[in-house]
Design a protein around this motif. Structure first.
Motif, PDB file in Angstrom:
ATOM      1  N   ASN A 101       0.868  -1.168   0.000  1.00  0.00           N
ATOM      2  CA  ASN A 101       0.000   0.000   0.000  1.00  0.00           C
ATOM      3  C   ASN A 101       0.910   1.225   0.000  1.00  0.00           C
ATOM      4  O   ASN A 101       1.276   1.738   1.054  1.00  0.00           O
ATOM      5  CB  ASN A 101      -0.899  -0.043   1.246  1.00  0.00           C
ATOM      6  CG  ASN A 101      -1.700   1.222   1.414  1.00  0.00           C
ATOM      7  OD1 ASN A 101      -1.905   1.973   0.474  1.00  0.00           O
ATOM      8  ND2 ASN A 101      -2.153   1.457   2.630  1.00  0.00           N
TER       9      ASN A 101
ATOM     10  N   CYS B 129       0.697   4.415   2.231  1.00  0.00           N
ATOM     11  CA  CYS B 129       1.056   4.381   3.646  1.00  0.00           C
ATOM     12  C   CYS B 129       2.433   3.776   3.863  1.00  0.00           C
ATOM     13  O   CYS B 129       3.076   4.031   4.878  1.00  0.00           O
ATOM     14  CB  CYS B 129       0.008   3.579   4.409  1.00  0.00           C
ATOM     15  SG  CYS B 129       0.284   3.444   6.167  1.00  0.00           S
TER      16      CYS B 129
ATOM     17  N   ASP C 247       2.820   0.358   3.633  1.00  0.00           N
ATOM     18  CA  ASP C 247       2.609  -0.994   4.140  1.00  0.00           C
ATOM     19  C   ASP C 247       3.096  -2.027   3.125  1.00  0.00           C
ATOM     20  O   ASP C 247       2.833  -1.896   1.929  1.00  0.00           O
ATOM     21  CB  ASP C 247       1.114  -1.261   4.405  1.00  0.00           C
ATOM     22  CG  ASP C 247       0.490  -0.211   5.292  1.00  0.00           C
ATOM     23  OD1 ASP C 247       1.126   0.162   6.281  1.00  0.00           O
ATOM     24  OD2 ASP C 247      -0.642   0.211   4.986  1.00  0.00           O
TER      25      ASP C 247
ATOM     26  N   CYS D  37       1.776  -0.146   9.057  1.00  0.00           N
ATOM     27  CA  CYS D  37       1.190   0.602  10.163  1.00  0.00           C
ATOM     28  C   CYS D  37       0.368  -0.323  11.058  1.00  0.00           C
ATOM     29  O   CYS D  37       0.082  -1.461  10.702  1.00  0.00           O
ATOM     30  CB  CYS D  37       0.325   1.720   9.612  1.00  0.00           C
ATOM     31  SG  CYS D  37      -1.133   1.114   8.742  1.00  0.00           S
TER      32      CYS D  37
ATOM     33  N   SER E 262      -2.838  -1.863   9.405  1.00  0.00           N
ATOM     34  CA  SER E 262      -2.639  -2.943   8.433  1.00  0.00           C
ATOM     35  C   SER E 262      -2.244  -4.238   9.125  1.00  0.00           C
ATOM     36  O   SER E 262      -2.732  -5.322   8.767  1.00  0.00           O
ATOM     37  CB  SER E 262      -1.575  -2.545   7.397  1.00  0.00           C
ATOM     38  OG  SER E 262      -0.294  -2.451   7.984  1.00  0.00           O
TER      39      SER E 262
ATOM     40  N   ARG F 121      -7.012   5.516   5.493  1.00  0.00           N
ATOM     41  CA  ARG F 121      -6.632   4.304   6.212  1.00  0.00           C
ATOM     42  C   ARG F 121      -7.368   3.060   5.722  1.00  0.00           C
ATOM     43  O   ARG F 121      -7.056   1.961   6.147  1.00  0.00           O
ATOM     44  CB  ARG F 121      -6.900   4.455   7.722  1.00  0.00           C
ATOM     45  CG  ARG F 121      -6.325   5.680   8.348  1.00  0.00           C
ATOM     46  CD  ARG F 121      -4.874   5.952   7.952  1.00  0.00           C
ATOM     47  NE  ARG F 121      -3.930   4.902   8.307  1.00  0.00           N
ATOM     48  CZ  ARG F 121      -3.354   4.783   9.502  1.00  0.00           C
ATOM     49  NH1 ARG F 121      -3.627   5.621  10.448  1.00  0.00           N
ATOM     50  NH2 ARG F 121      -2.476   3.833   9.730  1.00  0.00           N
TER      51      ARG F 121
ATOM     52  N   CYS G 198      -5.242   0.429   4.274  1.00  0.00           N
ATOM     53  CA  CYS G 198      -4.449  -0.256   5.304  1.00  0.00           C
ATOM     54  C   CYS G 198      -5.242  -1.429   5.868  1.00  0.00           C
ATOM     55  O   CYS G 198      -4.741  -2.539   5.988  1.00  0.00           O
ATOM     56  CB  CYS G 198      -4.089   0.706   6.436  1.00  0.00           C
ATOM     57  SG  CYS G 198      -3.220   2.187   5.907  1.00  0.00           S
TER      58      CYS G 198
HETATM   59 ZN    ZN Z   1      -1.088   1.606   6.608  1.00  0.00          ZN
END
Ligand code: ZN
Length: 148
Positions: free
Chosen positions: A31, A34, A36, A59, A62, A118, A121
């Motif tokens: 992702n 972010c 991830d 994060c 996730s 988010r 995530c």
């Molecule tokens: Zn994330």
């Protein structure tokens, strides 16, 4: 409290591992928004998801969501897992899915739907397991690994 459920999964993730004996399919999802990153491996027995593990960096949302996902889907029929994944996706887009209870701790992420940045995530693990099943079924043989 939903926040506690999320924190708990983040601090003590379930089925977090970089290897899985008898892996039938492995996928990598990321992702970029972010940062991830996630590797996910599945093992299938008699059309049931016998085991699913994930590994990577990301994060708290996730990682916690992937942990909750593994608990909700392990042992289910593959079609059932795909259906649950779709129910989670619907929930994250603000729809009212039919199988809310079957998402188990996944329900805790419902509030994340209010934060569009988010949502990806929270979806990461659920989309990865869907992709892994499709890979296992031959959708993309390039990603498939047999008994590594
Ligand atoms: Zn994330």
């Amino acid at each position: 409290m939903y926040q506690d459920i999320i924190l708990d999964h983040y601090r003590k993730p379930h089925n977090r591992a970089g290897e899985l004996e008898g892996t039938d399919a492995k996928v990598h999802h990321s992702n970029p928004l972010c940062g991830d990153e996630m590797d996910l491996r599945i093992r299938v027995v008699d059309d049931h998801l016998d085991a699913v593990v994930f590994d990577g960096d990301g994060c708290s949302i996730s990682q916690a969501s992937a942990s909750a996902m593994t608990q909700a889907v392990t042992g289910r029929e593959l079609d059932d897992v795909l259906d649950l994944s779709e129910n989670f996706r619907m929930m994250m887009h603000g729809d009212d899915p039919e199988r809310l209870d079957d998402l188990e701790d996944g329900i805790a992420f419902q509030g994340v739907a209010k934060f569009p940045v988010r949502v990806k995530c929270a979806l990461l693990g659920w989309m990865a397991v869907k992709d892994a099943i499709e890979t296992y079924r031959g959708g993309d043989a390039a990603h498939a690994v047999t008994h590594e």
